[in-house]
Design a protein around this motif. Sequence first.
Motif, PDB file in Angstrom:
ATOM      1  N   ALA A  51       0.839  -1.193   0.000  1.00 40.80           N
ATOM      2  CA  ALA A  51       0.000   0.000   0.000  1.00 40.80           C
ATOM      3  C   ALA A  51       0.876   1.246   0.000  1.00 40.80           C
ATOM      4  O   ALA A  51       2.003   1.239   0.480  1.00 40.80           O
ATOM      5  CB  ALA A  51      -0.900   0.001   1.236  1.00 40.80           C
ATOM      6  N   GLN A  52       0.343   2.321  -0.561  1.00 40.96           N
ATOM      7  CA  GLN A  52       1.072   3.572  -0.585  1.00 40.96           C
ATOM      8  C   GLN A  52       1.255   4.110   0.834  1.00 40.96           C
ATOM      9  O   GLN A  52       0.387   3.938   1.695  1.00 40.96           O
ATOM     10  CB  GLN A  52       0.325   4.604  -1.430  1.00 40.96           C
ATOM     11  N   PRO A  53       2.359   4.784   1.117  1.00 36.63           N
ATOM     12  CA  PRO A  53       2.575   5.328   2.460  1.00 36.63           C
ATOM     13  C   PRO A  53       1.583   6.431   2.774  1.00 36.63           C
ATOM     14  O   PRO A  53       0.948   6.997   1.892  1.00 36.63           O
ATOM     15  CB  PRO A  53       4.004   5.871   2.386  1.00 36.63           C
ATOM     16  N   THR A  54       1.453   6.728   4.053  1.00 39.88           N
ATOM     17  CA  THR A  54       0.533   7.787   4.461  1.00 39.88           C
ATOM     18  C   THR A  54       1.024   9.124   3.919  1.00 39.88           C
ATOM     19  O   THR A  54       2.167   9.291   3.532  1.00 39.88           O
ATOM     20  CB  THR A  54       0.437   7.846   5.988  1.00 39.88           C
ATOM     21  N   GLY A  55       0.115  10.086   3.910  1.00 45.77           N
ATOM     22  CA  GLY A  55       0.467  11.399   3.395  1.00 45.77           C
ATOM     23  C   GLY A  55       0.284  11.528   1.905  1.00 45.77           C
ATOM     24  O   GLY A  55       0.719  12.501   1.299  1.00 45.77           O
ATOM     25  N   GLN A  56      -0.421  10.552   1.287  1.00 46.95           N
ATOM     26  CA  GLN A  56      -0.576  10.598  -0.158  1.00 46.95           C
ATOM     27  C   GLN A  56      -1.650  11.585  -0.612  1.00 46.95           C
ATOM     28  O   GLN A  56      -1.887  11.729  -1.796  1.00 46.95           O
ATOM     29  CB  GLN A  56      -0.902   9.196  -0.681  1.00 46.95           C
ATOM     30  N   TRP A  57      -2.346  12.229   0.351  1.00 47.48           N
ATOM     31  CA  TRP A  57      -3.265  13.276  -0.069  1.00 47.48           C
ATOM     32  C   TRP A  57      -2.498  14.478  -0.596  1.00 47.48           C
ATOM     33  O   TRP A  57      -3.054  15.342  -1.263  1.00 47.48           O
ATOM     34  CB  TRP A  57      -4.162  13.685   1.111  1.00 47.48           C
ATOM     35  N   THR A  58      -1.203  14.579  -0.311  1.00 48.88           N
ATOM     36  CA  THR A  58      -0.372  15.621  -0.893  1.00 48.88           C
ATOM     37  C   THR A  58       0.276  15.081  -2.153  1.00 48.88           C
ATOM     38  O   THR A  58       0.314  13.883  -2.401  1.00 48.88           O
ATOM     39  CB  THR A  58       0.705  16.049   0.107  1.00 48.88           C
ATOM     40  N   GLY A  59       0.809  15.980  -2.988  1.00 46.88           N
ATOM     41  CA  GLY A  59       1.464  15.541  -4.220  1.00 46.88           C
ATOM     42  C   GLY A  59       0.510  14.937  -5.211  1.00 46.88           C
ATOM     43  O   GLY A  59       0.746  13.834  -5.725  1.00 46.88           O
ATOM     44  N   LEU A  60      -0.599  15.639  -5.490  1.00 44.96           N
ATOM     45  CA  LEU A  60      -1.637  15.110  -6.360  1.00 44.96           C
ATOM     46  C   LEU A  60      -1.092  14.623  -7.691  1.00 44.96           C
ATOM     47  O   LEU A  60      -1.493  13.586  -8.203  1.00 44.96           O
ATOM     48  CB  LEU A  60      -2.700  16.190  -6.599  1.00 44.96           C
ATOM     49  N   TRP A  61      -0.151  15.351  -8.278  1.00 47.54           N
ATOM     50  CA  TRP A  61       0.307  15.045  -9.630  1.00 47.54           C
ATOM     51  C   TRP A  61       1.431  14.013  -9.663  1.00 47.54           C
ATOM     52  O   TRP A  61       1.857  13.618 -10.740  1.00 47.54           O
ATOM     53  CB  TRP A  61       0.738  16.320 -10.333  1.00 47.54           C
ATOM     54  N   THR A  62       1.914  13.591  -8.500  1.00 46.44           N
ATOM     55  CA  THR A  62       3.031  12.646  -8.486  1.00 46.44           C
ATOM     56  C   THR A  62       2.694  11.300  -7.850  1.00 46.44           C
ATOM     57  O   THR A  62       3.432  10.346  -8.037  1.00 46.44           O
ATOM     58  CB  THR A  62       4.234  13.239  -7.730  1.00 46.44           C
ATOM     59  N   ARG A  63       1.580  11.211  -7.125  1.00 42.78           N
ATOM     60  CA  ARG A  63       1.260   9.930  -6.499  1.00 42.78           C
ATOM     61  C   ARG A  63       0.742   8.930  -7.526  1.00 42.78           C
ATOM     62  O   ARG A  63       0.323   9.295  -8.628  1.00 42.78           O
ATOM     63  CB  ARG A  63       0.269  10.124  -5.363  1.00 42.78           C
ATOM     64  N   GLN A  64       0.745   7.665  -7.149  1.00 42.21           N
ATOM     65  CA  GLN A  64       0.418   6.590  -8.089  1.00 42.21           C
ATOM     66  C   GLN A  64      -1.067   6.467  -8.387  1.00 42.21           C
ATOM     67  O   GLN A  64      -1.457   6.002  -9.454  1.00 42.21           O
ATOM     68  CB  GLN A  64       0.931   5.253  -7.548  1.00 42.21           C
ATOM     69  N   THR A  65      -1.928   6.842  -7.435  1.00 48.59           N
ATOM     70  CA  THR A  65      -3.372   6.766  -7.628  1.00 48.59           C
ATOM     71  C   THR A  65      -3.994   8.111  -7.294  1.00 48.59           C
ATOM     72  O   THR A  65      -3.473   8.878  -6.469  1.00 48.59           O
ATOM     73  CB  THR A  65      -3.996   5.679  -6.739  1.00 48.59           C
ATOM     74  N   LEU A  66      -5.119   8.415  -7.905  1.00 46.70           N
ATOM     75  CA  LEU A  66      -5.762   9.710  -7.723  1.00 46.70           C
ATOM     76  C   LEU A  66      -6.131   9.948  -6.253  1.00 46.70           C
ATOM     77  O   LEU A  66      -5.954  11.050  -5.735  1.00 46.70           O
ATOM     78  CB  LEU A  66      -7.009   9.799  -8.596  1.00 46.70           C
ATOM     79  N   LEU A  67      -6.626   8.928  -5.573  1.00 43.70           N
ATOM     80  CA  LEU A  67      -7.091   9.087  -4.196  1.00 43.70           C
ATOM     81  C   LEU A  67      -6.004   8.814  -3.171  1.00 43.70           C
ATOM     82  O   LEU A  67      -6.267   8.875  -1.966  1.00 43.70           O
ATOM     83  CB  LEU A  67      -8.288   8.160  -3.942  1.00 43.70           C
ATOM     84  N   GLY A  68      -4.788   8.514  -3.616  1.00 45.75           N
ATOM     85  CA  GLY A  68      -3.692   8.300  -2.683  1.00 45.75           C
ATOM     86  C   GLY A  68      -3.984   7.211  -1.671  1.00 45.75           C
ATOM     87  O   GLY A  68      -4.486   6.144  -2.017  1.00 45.75           O
ATOM     88  N   ASP A  69      -3.703   7.466  -0.396  1.00 46.37           N
ATOM     89  CA  ASP A  69      -3.911   6.436   0.628  1.00 46.37           C
ATOM     90  C   ASP A  69      -5.338   6.420   1.162  1.00 46.37           C
ATOM     91  O   ASP A  69      -5.637   5.684   2.103  1.00 46.37           O
ATOM     92  CB  ASP A  69      -2.902   6.582   1.767  1.00 46.37           C
ATOM     93  N   MET A  70      -6.238   7.208   0.539  1.00 47.09           N
ATOM     94  CA  MET A  70      -7.659   7.231   0.892  1.00 47.09           C
ATOM     95  C   MET A  70      -7.846   7.508   2.390  1.00 47.09           C
ATOM     96  O   MET A  70      -8.579   6.805   3.090  1.00 47.09           O
ATOM     97  CB  MET A  70      -8.339   5.924   0.485  1.00 47.09           C
ATOM     98  N   GLY A  71      -7.133   8.536   2.878  1.00 48.52           N
ATOM     99  CA  GLY A  71      -7.268   8.909   4.272  1.00 48.52           C
ATOM    100  C   GLY A  71      -6.750   7.864   5.238  1.00 48.52           C
ATOM    101  O   GLY A  71      -7.221   7.782   6.382  1.00 48.52           O
ATOM    102  N   GLY A  72      -5.778   7.063   4.804  1.00 53.51           N
ATOM    103  CA  GLY A  72      -5.202   6.032   5.659  1.00 53.51           C
ATOM    104  C   GLY A  72      -5.830   4.665   5.482  1.00 53.51           C
ATOM    105  O   GLY A  72      -5.360   3.678   6.061  1.00 53.51           O
ATOM    106  N   LEU A  73      -6.892   4.569   4.665  1.00 50.81           N
ATOM    107  CA  LEU A  73      -7.579   3.281   4.491  1.00 50.81           C
ATOM    108  C   LEU A  73      -6.694   2.259   3.778  1.00 50.81           C
ATOM    109  O   LEU A  73      -6.628   1.099   4.190  1.00 50.81           O
ATOM    110  CB  LEU A  73      -8.881   3.488   3.705  1.00 50.81           C
ATOM    111  N   ARG A  74      -6.003   2.692   2.721  1.00 49.17           N
ATOM    112  CA  ARG A  74      -5.168   1.742   1.990  1.00 49.17           C
ATOM    113  C   ARG A  74      -4.045   1.162   2.862  1.00 49.17           C
ATOM    114  O   ARG A  74      -3.834  -0.048   2.858  1.00 49.17           O
ATOM    115  CB  ARG A  74      -4.597   2.403   0.729  1.00 49.17           C
ATOM    116  N   PRO A  75      -3.272   1.997   3.597  1.00 44.29           N
ATOM    117  CA  PRO A  75      -2.248   1.404   4.463  1.00 44.29           C
ATOM    118  C   PRO A  75      -2.829   0.477   5.525  1.00 44.29           C
ATOM    119  O   PRO A  75      -2.226  -0.557   5.851  1.00 44.29           O
ATOM    120  CB  PRO A  75      -1.579   2.628   5.102  1.00 44.29           C
ATOM    121  N   TRP A  76      -3.997   0.810   6.062  1.00 44.59           N
ATOM    122  CA  TRP A  76      -4.624  -0.036   7.076  1.00 44.59           C
ATOM    123  C   TRP A  76      -5.010  -1.390   6.481  1.00 44.59           C
ATOM    124  O   TRP A  76      -4.744  -2.442   7.068  1.00 44.59           O
ATOM    125  CB  TRP A  76      -5.843   0.664   7.652  1.00 44.59           C
ATOM    126  N   LEU A  77      -5.620  -1.382   5.286  1.00 40.39           N
ATOM    127  CA  LEU A  77      -5.961  -2.633   4.609  1.00 40.39           C
ATOM    128  C   LEU A  77      -4.699  -3.423   4.264  1.00 40.39           C
ATOM    129  O   LEU A  77      -4.670  -4.648   4.343  1.00 40.39           O
ATOM    130  CB  LEU A  77      -6.766  -2.354   3.343  1.00 40.39           C
TER     131      LEU A  77
END
Length: 474
Positions: free
Chosen positions: A41-67
């Motif tokens: 899963a992508q590391p936390t803080g992915q709500w920043t760097g909109l144009w450089t992260r791998q997915t549009l929603l990033g870590d989905m407010g921490g949901l992806r790292p938790w899953l």
Amino acid sequence: MRKAALATALSWVALASNPASAAAAPDATPEAPEADLNIQAQPTGQWTGLWTRQTLLGDMGGLRPWLGKYGVTFQLTETSEYLANLRGGLSRGGDYDGLTTVTVQMDTQKAFGLPGGLFNVSGLQIHGRNLSADRLGTLNTASGIEAEGATRLWELWYQQSFLNKRVDVKVGQQSIDQEFITSTYAATFINTMFGWPALPSYDMPSGGPAYPLSALGVRVRGQITPSLTALAGVYSGDPLGNASTNKSGSNFNLHNGALWIGELQYAINQPADGEMVGADSNRLPGTYKIGVWYNSNRFGDPRFDNTGLSLANPASTGIAQSHRGNYSIYAVADQMVWRPDPDEARSLGVFARVMGAPDDRNLVSFSANLGVVLKAPFKGRDNDSAGLAVTYIKVGKHAHDLDLDNRALLNSPYGVRTSETALEATYIYQVTPWWQLQGDAQYTFNAGAGQNPNDPAQPLRNTFVVGVRTTITF
């Protein structure tokens, strides 16, 4: 009726196609898409760097790292396109179509301590209209995501690896265009025939277990040597069976024969574990495959009835002569042929794929793809790709001769099907890691293989299709 990052893996799913295949993105590796999805899963803080992260929603407010801590990955991809026919075919004009793909996977070791297990479930939401059916009338299908509108289950399977991951077994509802008959470079293109080729699209019952369909089955994959891999599978012989439709994808049919398929894959000059792809400019990677499939169902003769008369003969029973079983032999090659600097992304690759099947029980007796793909065509555009490819479809002799019989009987300019050739040029522009734009142009020669499907006495003009596709990974 043509692998590293998560975004391109899911773009593969959308392109494969087509009829899947395509559904299918230029950097994808269709031989083992399940491995691509099972990433950290992508590391936390992915709500920043909109144009450089791998997915549009990033870590989905921490949901992806938790899953991810429990081995669960979730991805959603939207592929939308507008294609227009500018000349020939059935009519001029354009259509929009789209595909939403949702995939959830679970690593059983992280989830509950079972090593080597992977569970997968994916669904499709298909929307819009289909240009090929509405306006083209060609044998080739302009887009790998064209299908009947529906919200449906796509794949539902469990895979278990053994012997330090040298062998794995996959059981469940599977779409075989994700692993068999695939070409990495061909996945660059939009036309279905570069994903799921014309021959199985027309010759397998219901088009075979390929996007948007799947079938219950078992697949075994084994690494014989570091360079040689074998795949073998047995699946339901008809993904639709006696049902006229299967919009939900939950028709788990096991009552209409069996499809057997086997493939050998030989890889050369592949980077070793931990080695960069461009570590040695003299080592140009390639993959070569040979395979065969057999379907145990019965297949009708395109020309003769059950008494040996032509189906065009007024005295014919109208019941096609029945043949037991059907088969095809195929070969696929992907080869990088040029890389000027091992430290840069630019490279040139070629691909070829050929398939043959018997004339006496199939509409298509031979199909072929050939093309070239240039990665990083311009300085600073390392993730872009440009490609030029051709696909060829040959109508079998029995179907061809039936048209001749009809022409003689009707004493009219009845269209006689021979072959069809389509040329595609495309450019993929990687806007961000999660957003891809693709411009495309396709020209079909001898549209409909020489026959208008709506009026066999009126020929089709060659078609010219242009359009744009956008793929967003959420």
